[in-house]
Every structure is written in structure tokens, then in C-alpha cells.
Design an enzyme around this catalytic site. Structure first.
Site, mmCIF file in Angstrom:
data_model
loop_
_atom_site.group_PDB
_atom_site.id
_atom_site.type_symbol
_atom_site.label_atom_id
_atom_site.label_comp_id
_atom_site.label_asym_id
_atom_site.label_seq_id
_atom_site.Cartn_x
_atom_site.Cartn_y
_atom_site.Cartn_z
ATOM 1 N N ASP A 9 24.577 31.607 36.055
ATOM 2 C CA ASP A 9 26.171 32.116 36.037
ATOM 3 C C ASP A 9 26.922 31.545 34.051
ATOM 4 O O ASP A 9 25.996 30.643 34.304
ATOM 5 C CB ASP A 9 27.140 32.322 37.215
ATOM 6 C CG ASP A 9 27.993 32.865 37.201
ATOM 7 O OD1 ASP A 9 28.904 33.114 35.420
ATOM 8 O OD2 ASP A 9 28.180 33.007 37.915
ATOM 9 N N VAL A 49 22.906 36.734 31.790
ATOM 10 C CA VAL A 49 21.896 37.764 31.659
ATOM 11 C C VAL A 49 21.979 38.636 30.748
ATOM 12 O O VAL A 49 20.469 39.433 30.795
ATOM 13 C CB VAL A 49 22.146 38.421 33.219
ATOM 14 C CG1 VAL A 49 22.203 37.535 34.043
ATOM 15 C CG2 VAL A 49 23.602 39.477 32.809
ATOM 16 N N TYR A 78 30.713 51.790 34.194
ATOM 17 C CA TYR A 78 30.122 50.916 35.286
ATOM 18 C C TYR A 78 29.076 51.620 36.240
ATOM 19 O O TYR A 78 28.164 51.110 36.849
ATOM 20 C CB TYR A 78 31.198 50.464 36.042
ATOM 21 C CG TYR A 78 31.079 49.870 37.436
ATOM 22 C CD1 TYR A 78 30.960 48.833 36.866
ATOM 23 C CD2 TYR A 78 31.630 50.364 38.939
ATOM 24 C CE1 TYR A 78 30.727 47.794 37.831
ATOM 25 C CE2 TYR A 78 31.077 49.328 39.973
ATOM 26 C CZ TYR A 78 30.513 48.105 39.345
ATOM 27 O OH TYR A 78 30.193 47.766 40.814
HETATM 28 P P1 NAD Z 1 32.871 38.414 40.891
HETATM 29 O O1 NAD Z 1 33.100 39.192 39.597
HETATM 30 O O2 NAD Z 1 33.487 38.192 41.479
HETATM 31 O O3 NAD Z 1 31.261 37.951 40.385
HETATM 32 C C1 NAD Z 1 30.577 38.320 38.758
HETATM 33 C C2 NAD Z 1 29.980 37.225 38.426
HETATM 34 O O4 NAD Z 1 29.065 38.132 37.962
HETATM 35 C C3 NAD Z 1 30.545 35.902 38.246
HETATM 36 O O5 NAD Z 1 30.284 35.384 38.727
HETATM 37 C C4 NAD Z 1 30.204 36.224 36.592
HETATM 38 O O6 NAD Z 1 30.914 34.892 35.837
HETATM 39 C C5 NAD Z 1 28.713 36.708 36.516
HETATM 40 N N1 NAD Z 1 28.562 37.330 35.575
HETATM 41 C C6 NAD Z 1 29.163 38.439 34.804
HETATM 42 N N2 NAD Z 1 29.048 38.518 33.407
HETATM 43 C C7 NAD Z 1 27.615 37.734 33.211
HETATM 44 C C8 NAD Z 1 26.600 37.508 32.589
HETATM 45 N N3 NAD Z 1 26.623 38.102 31.288
HETATM 46 N N4 NAD Z 1 25.647 36.717 33.036
HETATM 47 C C9 NAD Z 1 25.726 35.277 34.202
HETATM 48 N N5 NAD Z 1 26.955 35.822 34.737
HETATM 49 C C10 NAD Z 1 27.342 36.948 34.787
HETATM 50 O O7 NAD Z 1 32.341 40.323 40.934
HETATM 51 P P2 NAD Z 1 31.609 40.526 42.640
HETATM 52 O O8 NAD Z 1 32.685 41.731 43.337
HETATM 53 O O9 NAD Z 1 30.955 39.376 43.404
HETATM 54 O O10 NAD Z 1 30.258 41.339 42.083
HETATM 55 C C11 NAD Z 1 29.430 40.957 42.347
HETATM 56 C C12 NAD Z 1 27.892 42.278 41.948
HETATM 57 O O11 NAD Z 1 28.643 43.135 42.724
HETATM 58 C C13 NAD Z 1 28.297 43.267 40.560
HETATM 59 O O12 NAD Z 1 27.133 43.796 39.946
HETATM 60 C C14 NAD Z 1 29.637 44.398 40.577
HETATM 61 O O13 NAD Z 1 29.301 45.281 40.052
HETATM 62 C C15 NAD Z 1 28.473 44.534 42.292
HETATM 63 N N6 NAD Z 1 29.534 45.538 42.957
HETATM 64 C C16 NAD Z 1 31.031 44.684 43.392
HETATM 65 C C17 NAD Z 1 31.623 45.244 44.624
HETATM 66 C C18 NAD Z 1 33.156 45.499 45.099
HETATM 67 O O14 NAD Z 1 33.706 45.787 45.334
HETATM 68 N N7 NAD Z 1 33.299 43.843 44.611
HETATM 69 C C19 NAD Z 1 31.372 46.468 44.389
HETATM 70 C C20 NAD Z 1 29.972 47.285 44.352
HETATM 71 C C21 NAD Z 1 29.326 46.520 43.547
#
Ligand code: NAD
Length: 249
Positions: free
Chosen positions: A37, A64, A154
Site C-alpha cells: 500500500d 500500484v 470510476y
Molecule cells: P479504501 O479507500 O478503504 O481502501 C483502498 C486502499 O487502496 C487504501 O488502503 C489505499 O491507500 C489504497 N490505494 C489507493 N491508491 C493506491 C495506490 N496508488 N497504490 C497502492 N495502494 C493504493 O477503500 P475500500 O472500500 O476498501 O476499497 C477497496 C477496493 O474495493 C477498491 O478497488 C474499491 O474501488 C473497491 N470497491 C469498494 C466498494 C465499497 O463500497 N467500499 C464497492 C465496490 C468496489
């Protein structure tokens, strides 16, 4: 017996949200986990929690969008644990905005992290997975990768992840590298706080969910665990929807 005994996994975005829950769950199920991360402090905290519960985990700084940093993350896994079996491409960022409200810079940033990040991660792990005779790649897309939404960039990025998953699946099936996508609905994490804290958006969002409530990080992590493990041995290129029924309507 753990469901991931003997496996080594990298989880991008493992410092918080789904990624942190998956890191802890995978370690409980016997995997050695590389938490990757940009959030070093939180990532190291998850690493320490896993060590406290008797599991094995290593944090590595990973943006990433950087191919060099992906190579470093893979090398970290191999140096620490000798091999790599699982990649969860979980890191992602969200951005609201209709087409006219989205700037070119915002589009590029979201596509870079959410789509290019998954491509680079996939590319980085394939050689090592081939060496050990296979592996499982789990890509976190979204219901916004299945149907249109108000989140222009997105949705485009998550749609790209859905089809990159299928291309990876068919290209590497013979090498026993499986690749599946997960499509969460609206789940309780930092990413959706803005939505849940606005009373009007909150009631509109809840009204869209047949089950009537938001999902949890565990709801997603359990699906990811299944796809990462050998229990899903005959699944590749498939879509696991975890959305309380939103897209069934
Ligand atoms: P979150 O924001 O809590 O966690 C996302 C993580 O990704 C964080 O730890 C952040 O630091 C990391 N991150 C962001 N940019 C980065 C980069 N450039 N390099 C490395 N790490 C990076 O969000 P979440 O809800 O846990 O989301 C996780 C995944 O699930 C994401 O891909 C999100 O799009 C997807 N998602 C979330 C939801 C929801 O409702 N929360 C729904 C559908 C999909």
C-alpha cells in the site's frame, strides 16, 4: 487446517478497508501475506496485528501505478517466503462526477490507479506463478463495472478491470493461473463514508438495495478468500457479485 495453508499472497491496498480485512483473514487461514500500500503507517499496523495473532505478514510500500514498485513487491514476497501463489488487486480510488464534470486529469488518475494498477500487478506476478505451476489472481472491480453510474471515470476503470480479468483468465488457463473479478455493491468502508453520512444520499442508496442494508468488509473478504483458495479450482474469468441484490433488479 487453514483454507490457504502453504500459500503466499500479495494484497494491494492492504492497509485499510477490504484489503486490511483480507490480509488478516488470509493470515488466519494459513497464508503468508504481503500487505502492499501507499499508506505505510496503517500497513505496518496490519502487519503487526497479524504477527500478534501468530500469523506471518510483511508490509511493502507500493504505488500500484509504478511498474518498478510492483517488481519490488513481488521480489519482497519471494525473498521473504520463497514464492508467490495469490494476488489480490484490491487498491483503488473512487471519484464522483458525470461526464461533463470530470476533468482529463481526474480521468487519468482514476484509470491509472484502478485499471493500469491491475494490469501492472497482473503482469508482475505471472512469471512467478508460472514457475510454481499456477496461481490465483482476484481483481476487485465493483457493481460500477457491471452497470453505468454517476462515477464516470470510476465505472470506466472498473469495467476495464472486468474484461482484463477475462483476458487474463483465457490467456493463462493452460498455465493454471486463474483470474476472477469481484463486484461489491455499497459496503461500509472509508470510501463510502461521504455517501452514508449525507442523509439524502444515504436514504437513496439504501432504497436501491433489496436486502435493505449496506455490506461489510467481511462480506467481500469471504468471497475473495473463496476465489483465492483451491475451493474455486474450476473457476476462472468469472464475476462474483456481492451487492445485496442491487444488480439483480
Ligand atoms: P479504501 O479507500 O478503504 O481502501 C483502498 C486502499 O487502496 C487504501 O488502503 C489505499 O491507500 C489504497 N490505494 C489507493 N491508491 C493506491 C495506490 N496508488 N497504490 C497502492 N495502494 C493504493 O477503500 P475500500 O472500500 O476498501 O476499497 C477497496 C477496493 O474495493 C477498491 O478497488 C474499491 O474501488 C473497491 N470497491 C469498494 C466498494 C465499497 O463500497 N467500499 C464497492 C465496490 C468496489
Amino acid at each position: 487446517m487453514g483454507r490457504l495453508d502453504g500459500k503466499v499472497a500479495i494484497i494491494s491496498g492492504g492497509a485499510r478497508g477490504f484489503g486490511a480485512t483480507e490480509s488478516r483473514l488470509f493470515a488466519r487461514e494459513g497464508a503468508k501475506v504481503v500487505i502492499a500500500d501507499i499508506l505505510d503507517g496503517l500497513g505496518k499496523q496490519v502487519e503487526a496485528e497479524i504477527a500478534e495473532m501468530g500469523g506471518e505478514a510483511t508490509f511493502v510500500h507500493l504505488d500500484v501505478t509504478s511498474e518498478a514498485q510492483w517488481d519490488n513487491a513481488v521480489q519482497t514476497a519471494v525473498n521473504a517466503y520463497g514464492k508467490l501463489n495469490i494476488l489480490v488487486n484490491n487498491a483503488g480510488i473512487a471519484l464522483q462526477g458525470r461526464v461533463e464534470d470530470t476533468t482529463e486529469e481526474e480521468w487519468d488518475r482514476v484509470l491509472d490507479v484502478n485499471a493500469k494498477g491491475v494490469f501492472l500487478g497482473t503482469k508482475a506476478v505471472i512469471p512467478g506463478m508460472k514457475e510454481v505451476g499456477g496461481g490465483s489472481i482476484v481483481n476487485i472491480s465493483s457493481i460500477a463495472g457491471l452497470v453505468g453510474s454517476q462515477l464516470t471515470a470510476y465505472s470506466a476503470s472498473k469495467g476495464a478491470v472486468r474484461l482484463l480479468t477475462k483476458s487474463t483468465a483465457i490467456q493463462y488457463a493452460e498455465e493454471k493461473i486463474r483470474c476472477n473479478s469481484v463486484h461489491p455493491g455499497i459496503m461500509i468502508t472509508d470510501m463510502t463514508t461521504f455517501m452514508r453520512e449525507d442523509p439524502e444520499v444515504n436514504s437513496r442508496s439504501l432504497a436501491r438495495i433489496p436486502m435493505g442494508h449496506y455490506g461489510t468488509v467481511e462480506d467481500v473478504a469471504n468471497g475473495v478468500l473463496f476465489l483465492a483458495s483451491d475451493e474455486s479450482a474450476y473457476m476462472t474469468g468469472s464475476e462474483l457479485v456481492i451487492d445485496g441484490g442491487i444488480t439483480a433488479q
